[in-house]
Design a protein around this motif. Structure first.
Motif, PDB file in Angstrom:
ATOM      1  N   LEU A 397      -8.429  11.215  -7.235  1.00 16.16           N
ATOM      2  CA  LEU A 397      -7.086  11.815  -6.508  1.00 16.16           C
ATOM      3  C   LEU A 397      -5.954  10.713  -7.195  1.00 16.16           C
ATOM      4  O   LEU A 397      -6.294   9.433  -7.250  1.00 16.16           O
ATOM      5  N   ILE A 398      -4.898  11.373  -7.749  1.00 15.32           N
ATOM      6  CA  ILE A 398      -3.973  10.705  -8.239  1.00 15.32           C
ATOM      7  C   ILE A 398      -2.558  11.208  -7.470  1.00 15.32           C
ATOM      8  O   ILE A 398      -2.475  12.385  -7.428  1.00 15.32           O
ATOM      9  N   ASP A 399      -1.875  10.419  -6.802  1.00 24.69           N
ATOM     10  CA  ASP A 399      -0.521  10.819  -5.768  1.00 24.69           C
ATOM     11  C   ASP A 399      -1.086  11.877  -5.096  1.00 24.69           C
ATOM     12  O   ASP A 399      -0.514  12.733  -4.736  1.00 24.69           O
ATOM     13  N   GLY A 400      -2.602  11.645  -4.427  1.00 21.23           N
ATOM     14  CA  GLY A 400      -2.849  12.697  -3.569  1.00 21.23           C
ATOM     15  C   GLY A 400      -3.515  14.007  -3.985  1.00 21.23           C
ATOM     16  O   GLY A 400      -4.045  14.704  -3.216  1.00 21.23           O
ATOM     17  N   THR A 401      -3.149  14.135  -5.185  1.00 20.99           N
ATOM     18  CA  THR A 401      -3.729  15.382  -5.949  1.00 20.99           C
ATOM     19  C   THR A 401      -5.244  15.256  -6.605  1.00 20.99           C
ATOM     20  O   THR A 401      -5.260  13.910  -7.104  1.00 20.99           O
ATOM     21  N   VAL A 402      -5.949  16.012  -6.278  1.00 22.56           N
ATOM     22  CA  VAL A 402      -7.443  15.897  -6.716  1.00 22.56           C
ATOM     23  C   VAL A 402      -7.253  16.459  -8.419  1.00 22.56           C
ATOM     24  O   VAL A 402      -7.057  17.352  -8.687  1.00 22.56           O
ATOM     25  N   TYR A 403      -7.588  15.471  -9.184  1.00 22.09           N
ATOM     26  CA  TYR A 403      -7.621  15.434 -10.697  1.00 22.09           C
ATOM     27  C   TYR A 403      -8.787  15.667 -11.085  1.00 22.09           C
ATOM     28  O   TYR A 403      -9.145  16.237 -12.428  1.00 22.09           O
ATOM     29  N   PHE A 404      -9.827  15.069 -10.692  1.00 18.00           N
ATOM     30  CA  PHE A 404     -11.396  15.223 -10.985  1.00 18.00           C
ATOM     31  C   PHE A 404     -12.000  15.587 -10.044  1.00 18.00           C
ATOM     32  O   PHE A 404     -12.064  15.001  -8.744  1.00 18.00           O
ATOM     33  N   ASP A 405     -12.901  16.541 -10.189  1.00 19.78           N
ATOM     34  CA  ASP A 405     -13.840  17.281  -9.101  1.00 19.78           C
ATOM     35  C   ASP A 405     -15.033  17.419  -9.769  1.00 19.78           C
ATOM     36  O   ASP A 405     -15.638  18.436 -10.598  1.00 19.78           O
ATOM     37  N   ARG A 406     -15.975  16.639  -9.692  1.00 21.86           N
ATOM     38  CA  ARG A 406     -17.533  16.925 -10.163  1.00 21.86           C
ATOM     39  C   ARG A 406     -18.271  18.118 -10.069  1.00 21.86           C
ATOM     40  O   ARG A 406     -18.706  18.688 -11.004  1.00 21.86           O
ATOM     41  N   ASP A 407     -18.003  18.543  -8.686  1.00 19.73           N
ATOM     42  CA  ASP A 407     -18.498  19.840  -8.332  1.00 19.73           C
ATOM     43  C   ASP A 407     -17.879  20.979  -8.979  1.00 19.73           C
ATOM     44  O   ASP A 407     -18.679  22.169  -9.163  1.00 19.73           O
ATOM     45  N   LYS A 408     -16.676  20.770  -9.566  1.00 18.26           N
ATOM     46  CA  LYS A 408     -16.088  21.856 -10.439  1.00 18.26           C
ATOM     47  C   LYS A 408     -16.158  21.949 -11.866  1.00 18.26           C
ATOM     48  O   LYS A 408     -15.844  22.604 -12.558  1.00 18.26           O
ATOM     49  N   GLU A 412     -15.897  24.561 -14.553  1.00 20.21           N
ATOM     50  CA  GLU A 412     -14.770  24.478 -15.807  1.00 20.21           C
ATOM     51  C   GLU A 412     -15.400  24.339 -17.257  1.00 20.21           C
ATOM     52  O   GLU A 412     -14.836  25.269 -17.946  1.00 20.21           O
ATOM     53  N   LEU A 413     -16.560  24.335 -17.461  1.00 22.16           N
ATOM     54  CA  LEU A 413     -17.146  23.994 -18.434  1.00 22.16           C
ATOM     55  C   LEU A 413     -17.597  25.454 -19.077  1.00 22.16           C
ATOM     56  O   LEU A 413     -17.323  25.842 -20.173  1.00 22.16           O
ATOM     57  N   SER A 414     -17.957  26.105 -18.142  1.00 24.50           N
ATOM     58  CA  SER A 414     -18.510  27.448 -18.393  1.00 24.50           C
ATOM     59  C   SER A 414     -17.371  28.138 -18.883  1.00 24.50           C
ATOM     60  O   SER A 414     -17.386  29.183 -19.726  1.00 24.50           O
ATOM     61  N   LYS A 415     -16.169  28.265 -18.072  1.00 29.73           N
ATOM     62  CA  LYS A 415     -14.925  28.689 -18.506  1.00 29.73           C
ATOM     63  C   LYS A 415     -14.635  28.493 -19.760  1.00 29.73           C
ATOM     64  O   LYS A 415     -14.258  29.343 -20.767  1.00 29.73           O
ATOM     65  N   LYS A 416     -14.594  27.415 -20.341  1.00 29.09           N
ATOM     66  CA  LYS A 416     -14.275  26.730 -21.512  1.00 29.09           C
ATOM     67  C   LYS A 416     -15.242  27.286 -22.557  1.00 29.09           C
ATOM     68  O   LYS A 416     -14.606  27.848 -23.826  1.00 29.09           O
ATOM     69  N   ASP A 417     -16.453  27.213 -22.301  1.00 29.67           N
ATOM     70  CA  ASP A 417     -17.579  27.968 -23.126  1.00 29.67           C
ATOM     71  C   ASP A 417     -17.296  29.409 -23.430  1.00 29.67           C
ATOM     72  O   ASP A 417     -17.323  29.869 -24.687  1.00 29.67           O
ATOM     73  N   ALA A 418     -16.768  30.093 -22.492  1.00 29.05           N
ATOM     74  CA  ALA A 418     -16.683  31.556 -22.731  1.00 29.05           C
ATOM     75  C   ALA A 418     -15.158  31.839 -23.329  1.00 29.05           C
ATOM     76  O   ALA A 418     -15.417  32.638 -24.391  1.00 29.05           O
ATOM     77  N   ARG A 419     -14.473  31.005 -23.026  1.00 22.04           N
ATOM     78  CA  ARG A 419     -13.030  31.185 -24.060  1.00 22.04           C
ATOM     79  C   ARG A 419     -13.460  30.856 -25.307  1.00 22.04           C
ATOM     80  O   ARG A 419     -12.957  31.624 -26.366  1.00 22.04           O
TER      81      ARG A 419
END
Lengths: 446, 433, 449
Positions: A397-408, A412-419
């Motif tokens: 989290l940075i400034d309370g916002t989640v910027y990295f989430d290993r679960d996601k 995200e990678l699948s989306k990138k691959d599909a694109r």
């Protein structure tokens, strides 16, 4: 435009519900370890930390049962996102700044984040005695260049000693080199003394001009020199000096130069032989940001020892560990763990090397570096104790916002691959459509 | 550093140096090849492990109480230049990378400096044996790249303690190092500090030429072999071809540095044609070659785990997960640092692999028994088993964790100093008034 | 009634008794760009100017008449950023700050030449490295450039010609693509200062890096500001003041009404907007490969842009096994969508050919933008009136309007159709008939640019 952004941002922050991290082992660094504790985050800041913290209504809850939370790690020496690093053509390049060439889309920024690093000092290189201006950033992946800048961090300039500044141009022109002065450590000292002599003259010139104007006299303003301005700022204590140095003698030299001209060195980067002059460093209140265990890659690193950080800490020097490297930065917690082995630091001392200490060195310890109410909610959640080599970053989290989430990460990678696949297929299709048209080219007069 | 550790470091070598026979008791034994033995004993006779078990008779040997400690086999780094390179930026102190394309006759062992400061530094972290190699690519890795060398010479498996390189030898000529030609359209240009692109056709032609040169060299070596065997008239010895004989006879494996899938594919094909034994080393992506490696029983020296992803779009942890992928594919592999200054960090390469999917026991094997098998010395080192050299480390915990201390180290049964350049400088300056 | 028109009428009156002195195109479709398209109308050209445009115009007796049945009249096309007309100033610099490109060979003698003294490397901004800001395209123009005819035959009547070597490469001029003497070609000068972020890399003098180039430009603008103030102060009252030294580099910068800054990637666009705002001078961005990501930002900034028609292409000689980055694929797929995105956001933009070697290839590139959503009207506008507006020349150029310079292109078929023929081109009222299509030069030439 900046104002507009600020307003929009604060509106969004106010509207956002609070976040609570629950059931975690909290390594606050400055206030001990809270077992089975919670952290309440409001408007991007840490609102409350403790064992018995009530969850505010409507709060977004992150259950961190069995997990460890530590402050976002701070890398006091990095070059990621900088599209150029060295202005090595001259021995004084204080007119340049890496803040002009930040690329927030550099994938290294995401990788830093995935390693739990939330704040980085992006430095000019070490090709010259007086390098360029540096900039402290946060790993706010997805934001634009102004959006990653750490607001309120002190301006910084990089100095460099030893092999790099003397090598970068030291070969005479006759031997095919650039013939750039200096070629020795003596010359490196001279560059500083010449530059600060010049800076003092420049400072005086402006003072004189300002007085003339005040008296209502006719005067042409002195030439504004972007090279000398940062040095005047150094003289006036408005800009930190981070000096690259290896050997004890060269660091001592710079301490003496700073005494002579009346400025301060904030810390030495590398400072691999800092342990030899711990006493002098402590007396000057000058810190060291070093490697955990690099050595022997060049002559001036032959006396480097992995006990450097521990020894310096024990002798009262403000010390941190840094990466100077886009890979090493991804496991700064493991680097910290090495100081438990080499020099017997406690776990909190070890973790302070990558959190509160570099925060102090960069002048951002009011905002980051520990888990305390009022500080920025820059937090890393690990599945195991961060000093374990088996620990994996789960969320950042940075400034309370989640910027990295290993679960996601996977989705995200699948989306990138599909694109990617879609784009490649589309291009192939277009090529096929175009190729039957090719015979049409025969229509052209041959 | 706690007092206990210092006491162990200083006192034990004095006691043990005179005698390589002792009984180690009260330790948790991790033989690697078998189940752990809590509260176990190890009897060492003349530098070799004589017996291991929950209860072993002392047979009059001196007894060493290792209470609370763990005994592991010493770790093996399967690719370094330890002993050959001292200060990497100073050419005079670096004895890797000889001139010429074909140097099978070069022997790394003879250039190893037993007094190198690196030996005691590396072994202080529990590494007792390294494969030291005649070639290192620029930038710290040894993964092909724009190399001027094809056959770099013979790597040597050495112990990290001894008066001379003869003392150090575990196995000279443990592997022939082959830098497989690479096919890269992009390369870094120093002058402009930027990436430059060469047309594919151009690099492909250069690649094929290199491959042809390599094939021809092997064929010539084979003709030499025939000529020698047949006692051809006018036969004259040739050192280069002579050095190739163990390779052609399958006695010496060829350690092939190949970074990418295409190079591995071509290397496997090359090995098939030449009927040689190969070990793939330093690869960053295996792709479809994994099945082939498994089927053909080709082992692998894994590229360091703590590395950046090869491509911008790769998962951030793509290098971390490679050892797990090798394991899942059933490929035998060993860990290596491909480095000198970071050779001591070998166990952390393994730890990260464990964090990202490799079973712990497999990680231990890849640091000990796997490399011993790959380099043909599993009868000598690689596990705590009867008959092997007593290369042992005593730790206060899991050696893959950086926080763990190595309390004592034995090489061929001899307790070796854990002090080194670093501990000495530390002590000196800790005591600076 | 404006002077110009009065003059034109007067001219017409005198000419009445003489042989035909003008040309009228009738029955043509007229894309005026400035106003609605006239489906069937007349354009009268005389004295280098557009004398009349309209649907129902009586054609004077003293003009040649062209039957425009089935033809369309457009304003002459403008290549907004070019070296056409400056044969010795072919672009050496990549649009964005790529190291090593675009060192001015003109001011640095070749170091390889035997006996030539090597120029000492620049020690800092004070040595004015890579600077020829005083060079002006109007002075460099040469009517002998063979590309003039090639592009004129394709419908181009003017170019914004700029010297392109160096960091402060020099000042541009709007050149007409016809004329026997260089002086006849120049419509307006200077248009602005062409700036690149070229650096010497790791082994030359200052600046050796992208940030060095930026710092240098910043210092020069500060110096120019101060130079101007000092000169003014001195001119007002020289007594007791040290005379400011003459600095031709600063004179060149001060003469230029606007700065042209390179920006291709979205990151560069954002960076150069911030930098341009800092320079406190009107600025134009050129490049804009990733402009499709930056349309809103550009709209906010209010800076006009010049969009390169050299769309990113797949490397032809690349490694077949290499998988490209998503970023590269995305940019290649989306770059031609930049003009449409800019049009939607209301950003003022024009096109430039950026080394695309033939008008046919240029039109093909424009078609790609149209396929990606740009309207035909906006495409025409980007190649005509917008280019004129960006340089502040819309009072004389860029549309088919009474009183403007008679730069026209007359086509059979829509401008961007593959099969369209350019029938006539008028430059300064002078009629050209592209006889045969000029064959494309060998493709090798394209690569060397």
């Amino acid at each position: 435009m900046k104002h507009l952004c600020a307003i929009l941002f604060s509106v969004a922050a106010i509207a956002a519900p609070p976040t609570v991290i629950r059931n975690a082992t909290i390594l606050t660094i400055t206030k001990g370890v809270v077992k089975n504790g919670s952290i309440v985050i409001r408007d991007g800041k840490i609102a409350e930390v403790g064992e018995n913290v009530s969850v505010p209504e409507g709060a977004q809850v992150i259950d961190a049962a069995g997990q460890f939370v530590m402050p976002g790690m701070i890398d006091a020496h990095s070059h990621i996102t900088a599209e150029s690093v060295n202005e090595g053509s001259v021995s004084v390049s204080s007119m340049v700044g890496v803040d002009d060439v930040l690329n927030p889309e550099d994938i290294a920024l995401y990788r830093a984040l995935a390693g739990g690093v939330t704040t980085l000092s992006i430095m000019h290189g070490s090709a010259n005695a007086i390098g360029g201006k540096c900039i402290v950033i946060k790993a706010r992946w997805g934001k634009d260049a102004p959006g990653i800048v750490f607001e309120g961090a002190m301006p910084v300039i990089k100095f460099a000693l030893g092999e790099n500044p003397k090598r970068s141009g030291g070969t005479p022109v006759a031997q095919g080199g650039r013939g750039r002065y200096p070629a020795t450590r003596m010359g490196v000292e001279d560059v500083f003394r010449e530059a600060f002599t010049e800076a003092k003259n420049y400072q005086a010139e402006w003072r004189e001009y300002n007085e003339k104007i005040k008296r209502g006299e006719n005067a042409i303003a002195p030439h504004r020199d972007l090279k000398l301005e940062p040095l005047v700022e150094v003289l006036e204590g408005k800009r930190y000096v981070h000096a690259h140095g290896y050997r004890s003698d060269e660091m001592l030299m710079l301490l003496k130069v700073s005494d002579e001209f009346g400025f301060k060195i904030r810390f030495f980067v590398h400072g691999l032989e800092g342990y030899k002059i711990a006493k002098e460093l402590a007396a000057h209140d000058v810190g060291v940001s070093t490697f955990s265990d690099w050595w022997s890659y060049k002559v001036e690193a032959y006396d480097a020892i992995p006990y450097n950080a521990a020894l310096l800490m024990k002798k009262g020097v403000l010390v941190s560990l840094n990466s100077d490297d886009a890979e090493l930065m991804r496991h700064m917690n493991q680097e910290a763990a090495k100081t438990v082995k080499y020099g017997g630091l406690t776990e909190t001392e070890a973790l302070s090397l990558v959190t509160i200490n570099p925060a102090k060195q960069l002048g951002v310890d009011k905002q980051v570096g520990s888990i305390e109410a009022g500080k920025d909610a820059d937090l890393v959640i690990f599945d195991k104790h961060p000093l374990s080599n088996y620990a994996k970053v789960q969320k950042v989290l940075i400034d309370g916002t989640v910027y990295f989430d290993r679960d996601k990460e996977q989705s995200e990678l699948s989306k990138k691959d599909a694109r990617k696949k879609a784009l490649i297929d589309k291009e192939k299709q277009q090529q096929q459509q175009e190729s039957p048209r090719r015979p049409g080219a025969a229509r052209r007069p041959s | 550093m706690n007092r206990f550790a210092v006491a162990l470091m200083l006192a034990w070598p004095l006691l043990a140096a005179s005698n390589d026979t002792f009984l180690l008791k009260n330790v948790t034994v991790h033989p690697v090849t078998g189940p752990d033995i809590a509260n176990g004993m190890i009897l060492v006779e003349n530098g070799r492990i004589a017996e291991v078990g929950p209860k072993v008779a002392a047979k009059g040997a001196r007894v060493v109480d290792g209470k609370g400690l763990h005994a592991y086999p010493g770790m093996i780094d399967s690719a370094t230049q330890v002993g050959l390179a001292e200060i990497s930026s100073v050419r005079e102190t670096v004895d890797t990378n000889e001139l010429g394309d074909f140097n099978p006759q070069l022997r790394a062992l003879v250039a190893v400096n037993p007094e190198s400061e690196h030996l005691p530094v590396v072994r202080a972290n529990g590494i007792t044996t390294v494969m030291t190699l005649p070639f290192q690519a620029g930038g710290g890795g040894m993964r092909g790249g724009a190399s001027t060398t094809l056959i770099a010479g013979q790597g040597a498996l050495i112990h990290l303690d001894g008066w001379t390189w003869e003392d150090l030898e575990v196995r000279r000529g443990a592997a022939m190092q082959l830098v497989f030609p690479s096919l890269e359209t992009r390369s870094f240009r120093m002058e402009s500090m930027s990436m430059a692109r060469t047309p594919f056709a151009e690099v492909k032609a250069a690649y094929e030429k290199r491959l042809k040169d390599l094939t021809e060299f092997f064929e010539e070596a084979r003709r030499y072999q025939q000529a020698k065997k047949g006692g051809a008239p006018g036969f004259q010895p040739d050192l280069k071809f002579e050095a190739m004989l163990p390779v052609l006879e399958g006695k010496m494996p060829v350690m092939v540095l190949a970074a990418r899938e295409r190079a591995i594919r071509d290397a496997i094909q090359f090995a098939d044609k030449q009927k040689i034994r190969i070990v793939i080393a330093g690869a960053r992506e295996y792709g479809k070659t994994l099945a082939d490696l498994k089927a053909k029983g080709i082992p692998v020296v894994a590229s360091p785990t703590l590395e950046l992803p090869l491509n911008e779009d790769d998962p951030y942890d793509s290098a971390y997960t490679v050892p797990a992928e090798l394991y899942k594919a059933g490929v035998k592999f060993a860990f290596a640092t491909f480095n000198v200054q970071f050779a001591r960090n070998l166990p952390y390469q393994a730890a990260t692999a464990v964090a990202f999917g490799l079973p712990y026991q497999e990680a231990l094997k890849a640091l000990t028994v796997n490399p011993a098998e790959i380099w043909g010395v599993s009868d000598q080192i690689g596990s705590i088993d009867k008959g092997k050299w007593a290369d042992l480390m005593l730790t206060d915990g899991d050696p893959l964790e950086a926080r763990t201390q190595i309390k004592a180290l034995y090489i061929k049964g001899k307790q070796v100093e854990l002090t080194n350049r670093h501990t000495k400088l530390f002590e000196k300056y800790m005591n600076r008034p | 009634m404006s002077k110009l028109i009065r003059f034109a009428l007067l001219y017409a009156g005198i000419a009445a008794a003489a042989p035909p002195s003008g040309v009228a195109i009738r029955n043509a479709r007229i894309v005026t760009v400035a106003g609605p398209t006239i489906e069937k109308g007349v354009v009268i050209v005389r004295g280098g100017l557009i004398e009349q445009v309209g649907a129902d115009l009586s054609i004077p007796a003293d003009v040649w008449t062209i039957d425009g049945q089935g033809l369309t009249v457009y304003p002459g096309l403008i290549d907004a950023l070019s070296t056409i007309g400056l044969p010795d100033a072919a672009p050496a610099a990549a649009p964005a700050g790529r190291a090593g490109a675009g060192r001015p060979t003109a001011i640095a003698p070749a170091t390889g030449a035997p006996g030539a003294a090597a120029t000492p490397p620049a020690r800092g901004p004070e040595d004015r490295p890579s600077t020829t800001s005083w060079q002006n395209a109007a002075d460099l123009a040469q009517p002998t450039d063979r590309r003039i005819e090639t592009f004129r035959n394709g419908g181009f009547t003017s170019v914004g010609a700029f010297p392109m070597r160096g960091i402060f490469a020099g000042q541009g001029a709007l050149l007409n693509l016809a004329g026997d003497k260089a002086g006849q070609m120049v419509i307006a000068s200077p248009l602005g200062q062409y700036i690149t972020l070229a650096s010497s890399g790791f082994s030359g003098g200052f600046p050796g890096s992208l940030m060095g180039a930026i710092a240098y430009i910043r210092q020069v603008y500060i110096d120019a500001d101060q130079y101007k103030a000092a000169k003014a102060l001195y001119a007002k009252n020289p007594r007791g003041l040290t005379r400011p030294d003459y600095d031709r580099a600063l004179e060149g910068v001060l003469e230029s009404p606007r700065a042209l800054l390179p920006a291709s990637r979205a990151v560069e666009i954002a960076r150069m907007i911030r930098f341009g705002e800092e320079l406190k001078q009107p600025f134009i961005l050129y490049g804009l490969n990733e402009g499709y990501r930056s349309a809103d930002l550009l709209k906010q900034a209010g800076a006009p842009v010049l969009v390169s028609l050299k769309w990113p292409e797949k490397t032809r000689d690349g490694d077949p096994e290499e998988v490209e980055t998503l970023r590269a694929l995305e940019t290649r797929a989306s770059a031609p969508g930049t003009p449409a995105a800019l049009a939607r956001a209301g950003v003022m933009f024009a096109f430039y050919t950026d080394g695309v070697a033939t008008p046919r290839d240029v039109m093909k590139a424009v078609r790609k933008a149209i396929d990606a959503g740009l309207t035909q009207d906006d495409a025409v506008r980007a190649m005509t009136l917008s280019a004129a507006k960006i340089y502040g020349l819309e009072d004389r150029l860029g549309s088919v309007e009474k009183g403007k310079i008679a730069n026209l292109v007359v086509t059979k078929g829509d401008l961007f159709q593959d099969k369209t023929e350019v029938k006539y081109v008028f430059v300064d009222g002078q009629k050209f008939e592209p006889a045969e299509e000029t064959p494309a030069p060998p493709s090798r030439q394209r690569e060397t640019q």
